[in-house]
Design a protein around this motif. Structure first.
Motif, PDB file in Angstrom:
ATOM      1  N   UNK A  25       0.895  -0.782   0.119  1.00 40.58           N
ATOM      2  CA  UNK A  25      -0.198  -0.360  -0.625  1.00 40.58           C
ATOM      3  C   UNK A  25       0.578   1.209   0.129  1.00 40.58           C
ATOM      4  N   UNK A  26       0.707   1.877  -0.599  1.00 37.36           N
ATOM      5  CA  UNK A  26       1.823   3.694  -1.502  1.00 37.36           C
ATOM      6  C   UNK A  26       0.539   4.513  -1.201  1.00 37.36           C
ATOM      7  N   UNK A  27       0.722   4.846   0.431  1.00 44.14           N
ATOM      8  CA  UNK A  27       0.488   6.244   0.477  1.00 44.14           C
ATOM      9  C   UNK A  27       1.216   6.921   0.483  1.00 44.14           C
ATOM     10  N   UNK A  28       0.317   8.627   0.149  1.00 47.36           N
ATOM     11  CA  UNK A  28       1.479   9.736  -0.513  1.00 47.36           C
ATOM     12  C   UNK A  28       2.179  10.726   0.708  1.00 47.36           C
ATOM     13  N   UNK A  53       3.292  13.166   3.175  1.00 44.76           N
ATOM     14  CA  UNK A  53       2.223  14.202   3.596  1.00 44.76           C
ATOM     15  C   UNK A  53       1.640  15.296   3.519  1.00 44.76           C
ATOM     16  N   UNK A  54       2.836  15.604   2.449  1.00 46.57           N
ATOM     17  CA  UNK A  54       2.280  18.011   2.027  1.00 46.57           C
ATOM     18  C   UNK A  54       1.379  16.900   1.029  1.00 46.57           C
ATOM     19  N   UNK A  55       1.722  16.014   0.173  1.00 45.71           N
ATOM     20  CA  UNK A  55       0.805  15.477  -0.789  1.00 45.71           C
ATOM     21  C   UNK A  55      -1.136  15.538  -0.304  1.00 45.71           C
ATOM     22  N   UNK A  56      -1.385  14.852   1.079  1.00 44.76           N
ATOM     23  CA  UNK A  56      -2.017  14.467   1.342  1.00 44.76           C
ATOM     24  C   UNK A  56      -3.203  16.164   1.368  1.00 44.76           C
ATOM     25  N   UNK A  57      -1.831  16.542   1.706  1.00 37.97           N
ATOM     26  CA  UNK A  57      -2.694  17.729   2.430  1.00 37.97           C
ATOM     27  C   UNK A  57      -3.211  19.265   1.555  1.00 37.97           C
ATOM     28  N   UNK A  58      -2.668  18.446   0.387  1.00 37.50           N
ATOM     29  CA  UNK A  58      -2.594  19.199  -0.431  1.00 37.50           C
ATOM     30  C   UNK A  58      -3.945  18.834  -1.396  1.00 37.50           C
TER      31      UNK A  58
END
Length: 177
Positions: A14-17, A19-24
């Motif tokens: 499982x690849x999670x983005x 933290x900053x990408x999640x925020x954007x």
């Protein structure tokens, strides 16, 4: 007898983005973070800054870079068609967060306004100023950014000799109208 359990297991990755990408990806979080950041930055700059035009210009330019950068970081995740509603909502959330931060700073007697400190009576006129200094520049910036994206997309397709893709995009746009 049939085997109900496999002899070899397959591992799923499982690849999670980051933290900053999640925020954007979040419109609400980006608008709120931008608003609070800009209001605190404004308060700090006005309270502890020098009174020269160079200082004013550099700090205003940095504030604009933060505002437009955060807007671009969010809009870059979506198609230009979605920008039509995302950009105004981003501006509204940014202004709302900035006004809430302003209320907190007024309550703490830390909100600069002119040569003194702002009071709760100054708050409505501060909101009117934000509509001029945030909403209109964000609208103009978004329209310019959309134009640049379209031109770059067109030039890249032309450069890669994919004229048939350009024709298909044009036909799709004509059919949707």
């Amino acid at each position: 007898m049939a085997s109900y359990f496999p002899r070899h297991t397959v591992s799923w990755k499982l690849e999670e983005p980051p933290a900053f990408r999640k925020l954007t990806l979040s419109l609400i979080e980006m608008g709120l973070v931008t608003g609070v950041l800009l209001r605190l930055y404004r308060s700090l700059v006005i309270t502890h800054g020098a009174s020269s035009w160079i200082y004013f210009g550099l700090t205003a330019a940095f504030g604009a870079v933060v505002l437009f950068g955060m807007c671009t970081a969010h809009l870059a995740n979506f198609t230009i068609r979605q920008w039509v509603w995302r950009a105004p909502v981003f501006a509204a959330l940014e202004i709302a967060a900035e006004m809430l931060a302003s209320l907190a700073l007024i309550a703490l007697h830390r909100e600069p306004w002119g040569t003194g400190r702002a009071t709760f009576g100054d708050w409505p006129s501060m909101m009117a100023d934000l509509l001029v200094w945030r909403a209109i520049p964000l609208f103009v910036f978004t329209v310019l950014l959309a134009g640049v994206v379209q031109v770059v997309r067109y030039l890249l397709l032309k450069f890669e000799d994919r004229g048939h893709t350009l024709d298909a995009i044009h036909d799709e746009q004509v059919a949707s109208e």
